[in-house]
Design an enzyme around this catalytic site. Structure first.
Site, PDB file in Angstrom:
ATOM      1  N   GLU A  29      37.904  30.571  32.646  1.00  0.00           N
ATOM      2  CA  GLU A  29      38.623  29.303  32.729  1.00  0.00           C
ATOM      3  C   GLU A  29      38.206  28.638  34.043  1.00  0.00           C
ATOM      4  O   GLU A  29      38.286  29.264  35.103  1.00  0.00           O
ATOM      5  CB  GLU A  29      40.144  29.525  32.721  1.00  0.00           C
ATOM      6  CG  GLU A  29      40.861  28.190  32.770  1.00  0.00           C
ATOM      7  CD  GLU A  29      42.386  28.289  32.743  1.00  0.00           C
ATOM      8  OE1 GLU A  29      42.916  29.411  32.717  1.00  0.00           O
ATOM      9  OE2 GLU A  29      43.012  27.217  32.765  1.00  0.00           O
ATOM     10  N   ARG A 255      40.049  46.216  33.484  1.00  0.00           N
ATOM     11  CA  ARG A 255      39.535  45.272  34.471  1.00  0.00           C
ATOM     12  C   ARG A 255      39.166  46.007  35.751  1.00  0.00           C
ATOM     13  O   ARG A 255      39.625  47.119  36.016  1.00  0.00           O
ATOM     14  CB  ARG A 255      40.542  44.176  34.745  1.00  0.00           C
ATOM     15  CG  ARG A 255      41.826  44.653  35.397  1.00  0.00           C
ATOM     16  CD  ARG A 255      42.924  43.592  35.351  1.00  0.00           C
ATOM     17  NE  ARG A 255      42.610  42.444  36.169  1.00  0.00           N
ATOM     18  CZ  ARG A 255      42.450  41.211  35.679  1.00  0.00           C
ATOM     19  NH1 ARG A 255      42.561  40.986  34.390  1.00  0.00           N
ATOM     20  NH2 ARG A 255      42.200  40.193  36.474  1.00  0.00           N
ATOM     21  N   LYS A 265      42.667  35.001  40.613  1.00  0.00           N
ATOM     22  CA  LYS A 265      42.349  33.642  41.046  1.00  0.00           C
ATOM     23  C   LYS A 265      43.545  32.971  41.699  1.00  0.00           C
ATOM     24  O   LYS A 265      43.398  32.262  42.684  1.00  0.00           O
ATOM     25  CB  LYS A 265      41.864  32.816  39.844  1.00  0.00           C
ATOM     26  CG  LYS A 265      40.388  32.984  39.590  1.00  0.00           C
ATOM     27  CD  LYS A 265      39.890  32.046  38.519  1.00  0.00           C
ATOM     28  CE  LYS A 265      40.218  32.576  37.153  1.00  0.00           C
ATOM     29  NZ  LYS A 265      39.574  31.824  36.068  1.00  0.00           N
TER      30      LYS A 265
HETATM   31  P1  ATP Z   1      42.271  36.164  37.236  1.00  0.00           P
HETATM   32  O1  ATP Z   1      43.135  37.307  36.859  1.00  0.00           O
HETATM   33  O2  ATP Z   1      41.413  36.432  38.429  1.00  0.00           O
HETATM   34  O3  ATP Z   1      42.984  34.859  37.344  1.00  0.00           O
HETATM   35  P2  ATP Z   1      41.405  35.492  34.615  1.00  0.00           P
HETATM   36  O4  ATP Z   1      41.365  36.597  33.648  1.00  0.00           O
HETATM   37  O5  ATP Z   1      42.524  34.543  34.505  1.00  0.00           O
HETATM   38  O6  ATP Z   1      41.202  36.065  36.069  1.00  0.00           O
HETATM   39  P3  ATP Z   1      39.277  34.093  33.388  1.00  0.00           P
HETATM   40  O7  ATP Z   1      38.555  32.925  33.905  1.00  0.00           O
HETATM   41  O8  ATP Z   1      40.134  33.918  32.215  1.00  0.00           O
HETATM   42  O9  ATP Z   1      40.094  34.651  34.617  1.00  0.00           O
HETATM   43  O10 ATP Z   1      38.280  35.304  33.190  1.00  0.00           O
HETATM   44  C1  ATP Z   1      37.095  35.208  32.454  1.00  0.00           C
HETATM   45  C2  ATP Z   1      36.728  36.567  31.947  1.00  0.00           C
HETATM   46  O11 ATP Z   1      36.584  37.489  33.016  1.00  0.00           O
HETATM   47  C3  ATP Z   1      37.790  37.111  31.024  1.00  0.00           C
HETATM   48  O12 ATP Z   1      37.165  37.608  29.880  1.00  0.00           O
HETATM   49  C4  ATP Z   1      38.445  38.198  31.815  1.00  0.00           C
HETATM   50  O13 ATP Z   1      38.879  39.214  30.985  1.00  0.00           O
HETATM   51  C5  ATP Z   1      37.333  38.650  32.756  1.00  0.00           C
HETATM   52  N1  ATP Z   1      37.887  39.178  33.991  1.00  0.00           N
HETATM   53  C6  ATP Z   1      38.731  38.569  34.845  1.00  0.00           C
HETATM   54  N2  ATP Z   1      39.080  39.384  35.852  1.00  0.00           N
HETATM   55  C7  ATP Z   1      38.433  40.550  35.634  1.00  0.00           C
HETATM   56  C8  ATP Z   1      38.387  41.798  36.324  1.00  0.00           C
HETATM   57  N3  ATP Z   1      39.074  42.015  37.448  1.00  0.00           N
HETATM   58  N4  ATP Z   1      37.614  42.786  35.806  1.00  0.00           N
HETATM   59  C9  ATP Z   1      36.912  42.577  34.682  1.00  0.00           C
HETATM   60  N5  ATP Z   1      36.918  41.433  33.990  1.00  0.00           N
HETATM   61  C10 ATP Z   1      37.667  40.425  34.446  1.00  0.00           C
HETATM   62 MG    MG Z   2      42.373  34.155  31.848  1.00  0.00          MG
END
Ligand code: ATP
Ligand code: MG
Length: 560
Positions: A29, A255, A265
């Protein structure tokens, strides 16, 4: 390489699922910069596509106007490219699917599988029930298809205020899985979107948009993190209820969590907004932009992601492993140069005034192909303040009054006297003699010295600023206590700025972003953004000390 996800894909290929196709996607996102956790997902999705001769799409999962922006899109594109991955022309935006998603919603309504609910957000929460109590059906659940179509169309047309109506899937309010209790699929949000502007005032929810975006792009394996395990039945429900050509399989993995680091984020935005760091690309940030500026290489990050692997259970990876991967890569690639971070003046009394020798110094001790440069040597040098002690303890082998040491790629020198600041009593200058017979680094009479120290010529060296980074947080798990104050976990000594450093003159043509080993000091990267009137800025990428090697030696487990 193998892991449980690749095992599933192998099985699917054997069974002839998806006509032998493998298609993945990385769906960030655009509401923040990518961090090292995202790198794990990027490496996994693009890695699998590469391994199986498939394709991986880059998709902006931009279904929420709040917080999304083109700046973030640009940063994501830059960072995934930098990591070394390529999506050809397959850059997609969920926001391009809004109309299609709207049509799918109409389809659900037409089938009696979705309804417009006019409970308030609080009421919806209250009606949902809990893990131990079933939910209650909304009084609006039995609205007719016609009424639902009419209300939903008017939601789109902007006839209603935010929060007055939502579109919900009609599933099961008694399901043990709370996600299945009539989840919201569209909501009113009167906010402009960075791509669609004011065209829409209803936006799809993640669960609805995600599975359908995957399906539209004909993804075969939709890989996501574990927290979406409970959402999988809903993912499948939407795709089963709607007539879609492709039903991807959702697979969850754990993760990345990294010690002494925050990978969220929302929390990283806080650090940026509160001015705790200078921006998303602050070299202290666990973002890819920050790591790039700090001097981490994409190869090191990819190696790290490979070594941690993918699993189904959560763990915290020791940040020392990441640093180890960076050090390992830089050890091979980084040219060696000399820099003195805390200079102490050394006058070589018996070296002729005005004489300059060019010392031939190889860029890498084990790799002759990296070539060499000439480093000027003269009567007045700088050495590291730490390399001298007036009253050395027993195990200090470097410079001290009466003590002889070797200069790296140069002569033996011996300290004969010290000059002190009359006010403070601090040593401000050393006087030494050199042995002209030791230019090769060895004494013809076979006498030995216990230390070799680095140096630069006072007149020829260049000023520089050096920024030494330590961990941003001083506790291994900065978010241990739910809702705990981030700032309390900050390491007050995470940044030390040294603004009177001296570097050898060969660095005058170093390009921003280039990486070096400052001999005996650490790995450094020339900053690409900051400049200082004290010369170029060098960020310490990583120290020479490998704490990971120690952890492994002691037989401690690599993860905690
Ligand atoms: P955050 O928790 O940092 O806000 P998010 O999951 O909201 O991250 P996205 O932009 O939706 O951020 O993430 C894009 C992709 O990266 C998703 O498929 C998510 O599962 C993966 N992702 C995010 N954080 C991690 C992590 N710590 N380890 C592995 N994959 C991750
Ligand atoms: Mg997300």
């Amino acid at each position: 390489m193998s892991d449980f996800i690749r095992d599933i894909i192998d099985e699917d290929l054997k069974a002839g699922k998806h006509q032998g196709r493998v298609a993945t996607r990385f769906p960030p996102e655009p509401n923040g910069y990518l961090h090292i956790g995202h790198a794990k997902s990027v490496c996994l999705n693009f890695g699998i596509a590469g391994q199986y001769a498939g394709a991986c799409n880059l998709r902006m999962d931009d279904t929420d106007p709040s917080g999304e922006s083109m700046e973030y899109v640009d940063s994501i594109i830059r960072d995934v490219k930098w990591l070394g991955f390529d999506w050809d022309d397959r850059l997609y935006y969920a926001s391009d699917y809004y109309e299609t998603l709207y049509q799918y919603a109409l389809q659900l309504i037409g089938k009696g599988r979705a309804y417009v609910c006019s409970l308030s957000a609080d009421e919806i929460r209250e009606y949902r029930g809990t893990l131990t109590e079933p939910g209650r059906e909304s009084p609006y659940r039995s609205r007719s298809v016609e009424e639902n179509l009419d209300l939903f169309e008017r939601m789109r047309a902007g006839d209603f205020e935010e929060g007055t109506h939502v579109l919900r899937a009609k599933i099961d309010m008694t399901s043990p899985n709370l996600t299945m209790r009539d989840p919201v699929i569209f909501r009113i949000k009167k906010e402009a979107h960075y791509r669609t502007g004011d065209k829409w005032c209803i936006y799809p929810m993640y669960d609805f948009a995600h599975c359908l975006s995957d399906s539209i792009e004909k993804i075969t394996h939709s890989i996501c993190t574990l927290e979406f395990e409970n959402n999988r039945p809903l993912y499948d429900w939407f795709l089963d209820e709607l007539s879609v050509e492709c039903h991807p399989q959702q697979i969850e993995f754990a993760r990345l969590n990294l010690s002494f680091t925050i990978l969220s984020k929302r929390k990283l935005i806080e650090l940026v907004e509160k001015g705790i760091v200078i921006g998303w690309d602050d070299p202290q940030m666990p973002t890819l932009a920050g790591m790039r500026r700090r001097g981490y290489t994409p190869e090191a990050i990819r190696t790290f992601c490979e070594r941690i692997g993918v699993a189904k259970n959560d763990s915290i990876i020791d940040i020392a492993l990441l640093e180890h991967c960076v050090r390992d890569d830089l050890n091979e690639k980084a040219p060696r140069v000399m820099a003195v971070l805390r200079p102490l003046r050394v006058v070589i009394d018996n070296y002729p005034e005005g004489r300059v020798e060019e010392m031939e110094c190889p860029y890498h001790p084990q790799n002759a192909a990296m070539g060499s440069r000439k480093v000027p040597f003269s009567r007045v040098l700088y050495v590291e303040r730490d390399d001298f002690m007036e009253n050395p303890p027993r195990k200090f082998y470097r410079l001290a009054p009466g003590r002889e040491v070797r200069l790296r790629y140069g002569y033996f020198i011996k300290c004969v006297s010290v000059v002190k600041d009359p006010g403070t009593g601090d040593v401000v200058e050393l006087h030494c003699t050199y042995d002209p017979e030791t230019r090769s680094g060895f004494a013809p009479d076979g006498r030995k010295v216990d230390a070799t120290i680095h140096w630069v010529s006072a007149a020829h060296s260049l000023p520089a600023e050096v920024r030494l980074y330590d961990r941003l947080f001083h506790v291994a798990n900065p978010l241990m206590k739910e809702g705990s104050d981030l700032t309390a976990a900050l390491n007050p000594k995470s940044l030390e700025i040294l603004d009177s450093c001296r570097v050898e003159p060969s660095l005058s043509d170093a390009a921003p972003g280039s990486r070096f080993q400052f001999e005996r000091v650490g790995y450094f990267c020339m900053d690409s953004a900051a400049s200082s009137d004290k010369g170029p800025v060098f960020n310490r990428t990583v120290t020479l000390r490998d704490s990971w090697a120690k952890i492994v030696e002691k037989g401690n487990t690599p993860t905690r």
